[in-house]
Design an enzyme around this catalytic site. Structure first.
Site, short mmCIF file in Angstrom:
data_model
loop_
_atom_site.label_atom_id
_atom_site.label_comp_id
_atom_site.label_asym_id
_atom_site.label_seq_id
_atom_site.Cartn_x
_atom_site.Cartn_y
_atom_site.Cartn_z
N GLU A 86 96.30 0.88 -14.23
CA GLU A 86 95.11 1.54 -13.96
C GLU A 86 94.62 2.17 -15.22
OE1 GLU A 86 97.07 3.43 -9.74
OE2 GLU A 86 97.30 4.61 -11.51
N GLU A 92 91.86 -0.07 -2.12
CA GLU A 92 93.29 -0.31 -1.46
C GLU A 92 93.85 1.04 -1.02
OE1 GLU A 92 96.21 -0.57 -5.37
OE2 GLU A 92 94.50 -2.17 -5.34
#
Length: 696
Positions: free
Chosen positions: A433, A629
């Site tokens: 991330e 997601e």
């Protein structure tokens, strides 16, 4: 200050004066009222009171006409009391998230506290304990989702136990003598706090209003609380038991835009020797997924496996075999360039470190890793301070990433040409991330701690010194010394508390630099990724730091590099950077409900729904695709419905929707009969197909 008090208390000074005069008048008339009441009673007591009344009148009405100065003192005392009350109520609203009405009184505060403690508060003010622990064993249990491994890039909510979805049928015992004994209800740990209204088409349990319940007394008559809920009455062990069945409504997604659905493969699908683990078992599972028309799968390509031993020597053999199986099944591939370590996070069932040769460099030069204020290193990924420093055997970190991506593009050229690889996600930090590793479990972090700044390696500190000197304040070349520790709360720190140093001149300078380093890192890596994967869809994953979102400072987001305090939009600059490179934004935690977070961890002041709304709109406003997601394993209909709401917003005037959704993750639990049927139903609705069992 007085105006602010009036605003918080919700009253004007004129209204206060009128009310205080009325109260003074009431005090003066109290004696007269007592005399009149006693006179009506008659008898000796009445005669005595009439005598006292005559005496008062002979004394010139001293009790009936209070001096003006005393009235003014009474008004001042009352005004002071109301100012204190206004401050208390304002504090409860601001720091405790109590949704108290404007002219709240102590009864409203007690009711809110009772609800938080799990008590039941009826509309007429009646308060009683909720279902006792001793009777909870009679309550039918709904199986929760089976344990599943978390994503290799878990957004921190994956470390947070979330309240289980309530069962469709809630049972609470009611004794046969209901009029004289309190009913037993399912506890609901809710503060009187405002939450965004949920549309009627939602299947959210939290949005369901209870139906009117028929509660019968001994003689079978309807009781006075029969308007609250509806139920059918059973008899168990001689007691009447309510069966409370919520009425749930679902939106019909038939005919809505087609949103592709992908499934993440297990973390250990490729071992450390770059070999495909259990190809036959994987083929069987993929065939099952193919039978419900999923669009493809996502897989991590681990830097620590492919370039494990020697710089620029890449081994892609296991991935080629995996990709061939996927192509034979006519599925698509989402590939993640994973430049981070796997392991150490909740749900990680394998350990994949960074390449051995990088670890060797780190032993002699630990400054290549992110570092906290105490000097603790985090080997989960490389610090962004060496993006342009030649410390990796003559290469910069950005050059290492580019060489890896270029090798992948050349190795799998046929899969790119056949469009089997539909997307490449670029790992830009811990867990893949774009964020700082501000909340590492290995350093003792636990939810909902605010985390710590990760800028104390020599390379980032050098950058901070240059920025401070350029600003003309060289003494600003330091990190905050009052930002707390990993598990601090915002109000416990001088930096993140309301009115804290985060909003001072120095605080704004530091946070601006800290967040710009994050944006610059993404900009540099994506520039080369765009070159390596020209003509292929690329994406970046943004983590959902939803705890402390309802505070002014947004402390957890600030520590992670998102300058998203209450007076700033911390995601607009990231969205603009992605727009520059034509990259999509992949955001997690779309299955989370704010209500569930408030029930499980009310002190965290989390708001995942508000965060999702902000980030999605920041991306859509600049015109970039948004994928998503789930952050936690999801097997229930309520979670799927929340994902559908975010994937295809009903109220969006432009009809915007997610470009794709990736389900976390393939596991034995997913393929169990009940869970799999729910997942199949979810896939159909994401594809815009009709389902027959909508609950209306």
């Amino acid at each position: 200050m007085a105006q602010e008090m009036e605003r918080m208390g919700g009253t004007s000074e004129e209204e206060d004066d009128e009310e205080m005069e009325m109260e003074v008048k009431e005090e003066e008339d109290n004696d007269e009222e007592r005399i009149a009441n006693a006179s009506m009673a008659g008898g000796t007591e009445g005669s005595i009171m009439r005598f006292q009344q005559n005496q008062m009148q002979q004394q010139g009405g001293v009790r009936r006409s209070r001096p003006k100065e005393e009235k003014e003192r009474t008004k001042m005392r009352e005004r002071h009391r109301r100012a204190i009350t206004a401050r208390i109520l304002a504090g409860l609203r601001k720091h405790g998230n109590y949704n108290l009405r404007v002219r709240a009184d102590i009864n409203d505060v007690i009711a809110a506290l009772a609800r938080e403690a799990g008590w039941v508060v009826l509309p007429d003010g009646t308060t009683f304990p909720s279902k006792s622990p001793s009777s909870s064993s009679q309550q039918p249990q709904t199986p929760g989702p089976a344990a599943a491994p978390s994503t290799s890039a878990p957004t921190l909510p994956s470390m947070v136990p979330v309240a289980q979805t309530p069962p469709a049928s809630l049972r609470g015992g009611v004794s046969s003598g209901f009029q004289t004994s309190s009913a037993e209800y399912l506890p609901c740990r809710l503060k009187g706090v405002f939450t965004p209204p949920t549309a009627t088409h939602t299947a959210s349990y939290s949005s369901v209003q209870p139906r009117s319940v028929s509660m019968l007394g001994d003689g079978g008559e309807r009781t006075e609380n029969s308007h609250l809920v509806s139920s059918c009455i059973d008899t168990v062990d001689g007691k009447q038991v309510m069966d409370i069945t919520p009425r749930m409504q679902e939106r019909d997604f038939a005919g809505t835009p087609y949103v592709p659905v992908y499934v993440m493969l297990p973390l250990g699908v490729i071992n450390m020797k770059c070999e495909l683990v259990d190809p036959d078992g994987l083929l069987h599972q993929l065939r099952i997924l193919k039978s419900i028309n999923i669009d493809g799968v996502m897989v991590d390509c681990w830097w620590g496996i492919v370039e494990a031993h020697v710089p620029q020597e890449y081994n892609w053999s296991g991935y080629r075999r995996l990709f061939q199986i996927v192509r034979d099944l006519k599925l698509k591939l989402q590939v993640v360039m994973s430049f981070h370590q796997c392991g150490g996070n909740v749900g990680d069932d394998v350990c994949i470190p960074l390449p051995h040769w990088v670890a060797e460099i780190g032993r002699t030069n630990p400054e290549i890793f992110f570092t906290d204020r105490e000097g603790r290193r985090n080997p989960e990924c490389l610090t962004w301070g060496i993006d342009k420093e030649r410390v990796l055997r003559g290469r910069t970190a950005v050059e290492v990433y580019f060489d890896y991506m270029r090798s992948f593009r050349v190795e799998f050229d046929d899969f790119f040409e056949d469009r089997v690889i539909s997307e490449v996600e670029i790992g830009l930090g811990p867990c893949g991330e774009l964020r700082y590793p501000s909340y590492p479990i290995k350093h003792g972090w636990r939810y909902p701690g605010i985390g710590e700044f990760q800028c104390y390696d020599q390379y980032l500190m050098k950058s901070l010194r240059k920025a401070a000197e350029a600003r003309g304040h060289s003494f600003w070349a330091r990190g905050p010394d009052n930002a707390g520790t990993y598990n601090s709360r915002p109000h416990e720190t001088g930096f993140f508390c309301d009115g804290g140093d985060y909003d001072s001149y120095y605080g704004r300078f530091f946070l601006g630099w800290y967040s710009q380093i994050l944006v610059d890192h993404g900009d540099r890596v994506l520039s080369l990724a765009k070159l390596a994967f020209e003509g292929t869809f690329i994406a970046v994953k943004i983590s959902g730091i939803h705890w402390w979102y309802k505070t002014a400072s947004h402390a957890a987001e600030l520590a992670s590099g998102f300058y998203n305090s209450c007076n700033r939009d911390g995601y607009a600059a990231i969205a603009a950077m992605l727009k520059k490179h034509g990259a999509a934004l992949n955001f997690a935690c779309v299955e989370m409900r704010t209500m569930n977070q408030q029930m499980g961890y009310p002190e965290a002041l989390a708001d995942p729904e508000g965060l999702v709304w902000q980030v999605l709109n920041a991306a859509w406003d600049v015109g970039i695709p948004v994928a998503s997601e789930n952050a936690l394993p999801c097997h229930d209909r309520d979670g799927y419905n929340k994902i559908l709401e975010n994937a295809k917003p009903l109220s969006d005037p432009d009809g915007r929707h997610l470009s794709a959704f990736t389900y976390l993750r393939l596991s034995p639990a997913l393929t169990e009969k009940h869970y799999f049927s729910e997942f199949e139903r979810f896939v159909k609705r994401m594809h815009g197909e009709a389902v027959l069992d909508l609950q209306q």
